[in-house]
Design a protein around this motif. Structure first.
Motif, PDB file in Angstrom:
ATOM      1  N   PRO A   8      28.899 -20.479  15.052  1.00  0.00           N
ATOM      2  CA  PRO A   8      30.211 -21.079  15.308  1.00  0.00           C
ATOM      3  C   PRO A   8      31.334 -20.364  14.553  1.00  0.00           C
ATOM      4  O   PRO A   8      31.108 -19.711  13.535  1.00  0.00           O
ATOM      5  CB  PRO A   8      30.044 -22.508  14.792  1.00  0.00           C
ATOM      6  N   GLY A   9      32.543 -20.500  15.084  1.00  0.00           N
ATOM      7  CA  GLY A   9      33.727 -20.030  14.375  1.00  0.00           C
ATOM      8  C   GLY A   9      33.962 -18.544  14.384  1.00  0.00           C
ATOM      9  O   GLY A   9      34.692 -18.028  13.531  1.00  0.00           O
ATOM     10  N   LEU A  10      33.387 -17.820  15.351  1.00  0.00           N
ATOM     11  CA  LEU A  10      33.618 -16.373  15.429  1.00  0.00           C
ATOM     12  C   LEU A  10      34.878 -16.094  16.235  1.00  0.00           C
ATOM     13  O   LEU A  10      34.854 -15.527  17.329  1.00  0.00           O
ATOM     14  CB  LEU A  10      32.409 -15.677  16.063  1.00  0.00           C
ATOM     15  N   THR A  11      36.012 -16.470  15.701  1.00  0.00           N
ATOM     16  CA  THR A  11      37.276 -16.380  16.438  1.00  0.00           C
ATOM     17  C   THR A  11      37.690 -14.934  16.698  1.00  0.00           C
ATOM     18  O   THR A  11      38.150 -14.598  17.782  1.00  0.00           O
ATOM     19  CB  THR A  11      38.384 -17.105  15.675  1.00  0.00           C
ATOM     20  N   ALA A  12      37.548 -14.081  15.688  1.00  0.00           N
ATOM     21  CA  ALA A  12      37.933 -12.675  15.858  1.00  0.00           C
ATOM     22  C   ALA A  12      37.009 -11.981  16.853  1.00  0.00           C
ATOM     23  O   ALA A  12      37.453 -11.163  17.661  1.00  0.00           O
ATOM     24  CB  ALA A  12      37.911 -11.957  14.515  1.00  0.00           C
ATOM     25  N   TRP A  13      35.728 -12.294  16.788  1.00  0.00           N
ATOM     26  CA  TRP A  13      34.760 -11.733  17.734  1.00  0.00           C
ATOM     27  C   TRP A  13      35.103 -12.137  19.161  1.00  0.00           C
ATOM     28  O   TRP A  13      35.102 -11.304  20.075  1.00  0.00           O
ATOM     29  CB  TRP A  13      33.360 -12.198  17.360  1.00  0.00           C
ATOM     30  N   ALA A  14      35.403 -13.413  19.367  1.00  0.00           N
ATOM     31  CA  ALA A  14      35.694 -13.911  20.707  1.00  0.00           C
ATOM     32  C   ALA A  14      36.936 -13.261  21.304  1.00  0.00           C
ATOM     33  O   ALA A  14      37.025 -13.085  22.525  1.00  0.00           O
ATOM     34  CB  ALA A  14      35.867 -15.429  20.671  1.00  0.00           C
ATOM     35  N   ALA A  15      37.882 -12.886  20.474  1.00  0.00           N
ATOM     36  CA  ALA A  15      39.142 -12.314  20.963  1.00  0.00           C
ATOM     37  C   ALA A  15      39.073 -10.799  21.136  1.00  0.00           C
ATOM     38  O   ALA A  15      39.994 -10.199  21.704  1.00  0.00           O
ATOM     39  CB  ALA A  15      40.271 -12.667  20.000  1.00  0.00           C
ATOM     40  N   ALA A  16      38.013 -10.163  20.668  1.00  0.00           N
ATOM     41  CA  ALA A  16      37.927  -8.704  20.692  1.00  0.00           C
ATOM     42  C   ALA A  16      37.428  -8.194  22.040  1.00  0.00           C
ATOM     43  O   ALA A  16      36.727  -8.892  22.773  1.00  0.00           O
ATOM     44  CB  ALA A  16      37.015  -8.216  19.571  1.00  0.00           C
ATOM     45  N   SER A  17      37.775  -6.949  22.344  1.00  0.00           N
ATOM     46  CA  SER A  17      37.277  -6.294  23.553  1.00  0.00           C
ATOM     47  C   SER A  17      35.866  -5.782  23.306  1.00  0.00           C
ATOM     48  O   SER A  17      35.374  -5.755  22.162  1.00  0.00           O
ATOM     49  CB  SER A  17      38.186  -5.127  23.934  1.00  0.00           C
ATOM     50  N   GLU A  18      35.190  -5.356  24.359  1.00  0.00           N
ATOM     51  CA  GLU A  18      33.821  -4.843  24.212  1.00  0.00           C
ATOM     52  C   GLU A  18      33.784  -3.613  23.321  1.00  0.00           C
ATOM     53  O   GLU A  18      32.909  -3.497  22.462  1.00  0.00           O
ATOM     54  CB  GLU A  18      33.236  -4.516  25.585  1.00  0.00           C
ATOM     55  N   ASP A  19      34.724  -2.698  23.497  1.00  0.00           N
ATOM     56  CA  ASP A  19      34.748  -1.496  22.663  1.00  0.00           C
ATOM     57  C   ASP A  19      34.975  -1.852  21.199  1.00  0.00           C
ATOM     58  O   ASP A  19      34.375  -1.239  20.296  1.00  0.00           O
ATOM     59  CB  ASP A  19      35.841  -0.538  23.146  1.00  0.00           C
ATOM     60  N   GLU A  20      35.838  -2.823  20.935  1.00  0.00           N
ATOM     61  CA  GLU A  20      36.094  -3.249  19.561  1.00  0.00           C
ATOM     62  C   GLU A  20      34.853  -3.883  18.953  1.00  0.00           C
ATOM     63  O   GLU A  20      34.532  -3.656  17.782  1.00  0.00           O
ATOM     64  CB  GLU A  20      37.269  -4.229  19.523  1.00  0.00           C
ATOM     65  N   LYS A  21      34.144  -4.686  19.741  1.00  0.00           N
ATOM     66  CA  LYS A  21      32.925  -5.311  19.245  1.00  0.00           C
ATOM     67  C   LYS A  21      31.863  -4.262  18.919  1.00  0.00           C
ATOM     68  O   LYS A  21      31.186  -4.346  17.887  1.00  0.00           O
ATOM     69  CB  LYS A  21      32.382  -6.301  20.284  1.00  0.00           C
ATOM     70  N   ILE A  22      31.717  -3.286  19.787  1.00  0.00           N
ATOM     71  CA  ILE A  22      30.720  -2.238  19.561  1.00  0.00           C
ATOM     72  C   ILE A  22      31.040  -1.463  18.291  1.00  0.00           C
ATOM     73  O   ILE A  22      30.159  -1.208  17.462  1.00  0.00           O
ATOM     74  CB  ILE A  22      30.646  -1.299  20.782  1.00  0.00           C
ATOM     75  N   ALA A  23      32.308  -1.087  18.126  1.00  0.00           N
ATOM     76  CA  ALA A  23      32.707  -0.357  16.915  1.00  0.00           C
ATOM     77  C   ALA A  23      32.467  -1.208  15.668  1.00  0.00           C
ATOM     78  O   ALA A  23      31.994  -0.703  14.637  1.00  0.00           O
ATOM     79  CB  ALA A  23      34.173   0.048  17.010  1.00  0.00           C
ATOM     80  N   ALA A  24      32.774  -2.505  15.747  1.00  0.00           N
ATOM     81  CA  ALA A  24      32.583  -3.391  14.600  1.00  0.00           C
ATOM     82  C   ALA A  24      31.101  -3.574  14.279  1.00  0.00           C
ATOM     83  O   ALA A  24      30.716  -3.639  13.102  1.00  0.00           O
ATOM     84  CB  ALA A  24      33.238  -4.745  14.865  1.00  0.00           C
ATOM     85  N   LEU A  25      30.265  -3.653  15.304  1.00  0.00           N
ATOM     86  CA  LEU A  25      28.821  -3.803  15.078  1.00  0.00           C
ATOM     87  C   LEU A  25      28.234  -2.558  14.400  1.00  0.00           C
ATOM     88  O   LEU A  25      27.390  -2.667  13.504  1.00  0.00           O
ATOM     89  CB  LEU A  25      28.107  -4.065  16.400  1.00  0.00           C
ATOM     90  N   ILE A  26      28.674  -1.391  14.825  1.00  0.00           N
ATOM     91  CA  ILE A  26      28.193  -0.153  14.191  1.00  0.00           C
ATOM     92  C   ILE A  26      28.650  -0.105  12.736  1.00  0.00           C
ATOM     93  O   ILE A  26      27.878   0.255  11.830  1.00  0.00           O
ATOM     94  CB  ILE A  26      28.705   1.069  14.973  1.00  0.00           C
ATOM     95  N   ASP A  27      29.896  -0.485  12.499  1.00  0.00           N
ATOM     96  CA  ASP A  27      30.415  -0.511  11.129  1.00  0.00           C
ATOM     97  C   ASP A  27      29.695  -1.569  10.295  1.00  0.00           C
ATOM     98  O   ASP A  27      29.400  -1.355   9.108  1.00  0.00           O
ATOM     99  CB  ASP A  27      31.917  -0.787  11.156  1.00  0.00           C
ATOM    100  N   ALA A  28      29.401  -2.722  10.913  1.00  0.00           N
ATOM    101  CA  ALA A  28      28.712  -3.799  10.202  1.00  0.00           C
ATOM    102  C   ALA A  28      27.333  -3.350   9.733  1.00  0.00           C
ATOM    103  O   ALA A  28      26.904  -3.672   8.621  1.00  0.00           O
ATOM    104  CB  ALA A  28      28.603  -5.032  11.093  1.00  0.00           C
ATOM    105  N   ARG A  29      26.610  -2.629  10.593  1.00  0.00           N
ATOM    106  CA  ARG A  29      25.300  -2.119  10.177  1.00  0.00           C
ATOM    107  C   ARG A  29      25.438  -1.196   8.972  1.00  0.00           C
ATOM    108  O   ARG A  29      24.631  -1.247   8.036  1.00  0.00           O
ATOM    109  CB  ARG A  29      24.624  -1.364  11.319  1.00  0.00           C
TER     110      ARG A  29
END
Length: 281
Positions: free
Chosen positions: A126-147
């Protein structure tokens, strides 16, 4: 930057303009193609069908020059054009683009999860507000950075014969762990460093551990995308923030800085260790 599917031909129409956007009077064009490391893939080639005075240079990069190396998820191609102006001067233009596989998240290489699994996992957090508002490319970049953030943590041993080094009474000679890494090869995950695991080794990790890694990766991606404003303020040392008349108070000491946000760390708390020890391997 434009992105194309790996293994496909790419047609580029490069505007012949200087850095200020002014049109160039080009009489001839040649080009070469390099990858993101500067390795030349196509040697200097004259663009024979170029018409002097044209506003663009049309170049087709064949599919064989857009192949991915094993283990790559994304790669860059830089088309370097050498333009002759008035048969005397030359100017160099660059037309870079990116090629990528269908899912640029490669499990065990640059991610703990595919994009589809990350989206599915996000449904249970719950509460993933920034994730929900991001585009697919932004999510992919964030996931790679998160790892990249998560692998900076040290992970404690799990129940396995390969948990123990030779300095431990629990060491079992048969429980070796195949690795290209030099040193500490009999320690769990090479002393807990996930970044050194090959994809086949990552696939052998316990399901419970992988599930925790995926949840932590999604939570950290949300944080990277702009979630967790309160935590970020606390990391800056903020202890009081009054809205009326805008008054703020900061602690004198610097708070503990960790590679990941608190929420991501909470998912990994059962597996993470902050203990350090010295021993013979």
């Amino acid at each position: 930057m434009d992105m194309f599917s790996a293994g496909s031909a790419v047609l580029l129409s490069v505007p012949l303009q200087d850095k200020s956007g002014n049109a160039l009077d080009v009489t001839a064009v040649s080009y070469r193609i390099t990858d993101q490391n500067g390795v030349e893939l196509v040697a200097v080639t004259t663009l024979d069908d170029f018409s002097p005075g044209s506003e663009t240079a049309d170049i087709t990069v064949p599919a064989e020059d857009n192949q991915m190396a094993p283990g790559e998820a994304r790669a860059m191609r830089n088309v370097e054009l050498t333009c002759t102006i008035a048969d005397v001067n030359t100017i160099v233009l660059h037309a870079p683009y990116v090629i990528q596989v269908a899912d640029p998240l490669v499990v065990g290489t640059n991610s703990f999860s595919s994009f589809a699994k990350a989206e599915f996992t996000a449904l249970s957090i719950p509460g993933l507000t920034a994730w929900a508002a991001a585009s697919e490319d932004e999510k992919i970049a964030a996931l790679i950075d998160a790892r990249a953030h998560i692998v900076q943590l040290s992970f404690a041993p799990l129940n396995s014969n390969v948990n123990w080094g030779q300095d431990s009474l629990n060491y079992i000679p048969e429980g070796t762990y195949d690795t290209d890494y030099v040193g500490n090869s009999n320690m769990f995950l090479f002393n807990g460093n996930l970044d050194l695991l090959r994809p086949s080794q990552f696939a052998a990790l316990p399901t419970r551990f992988v599930d925790a890694l995926v949840k932590a990766q999604v939570a950290e991606a949300d944080y990277i995308l702009g979630g967790g404003d309160i935590e970020k303020k606390r990391q800056d040392g903020l202890v009081m923030d009054n809205i009326g008349e805008s008054r703020q108070s900061f602690r004198q000491g610097k708070p503990l800085q960790l590679p990941v946000c608190r929420r991501a760390l909470a998912y990994l708390s059962y597996f993470v260790t902050f203990a350090k020890r010295i021993g013979r391997c």
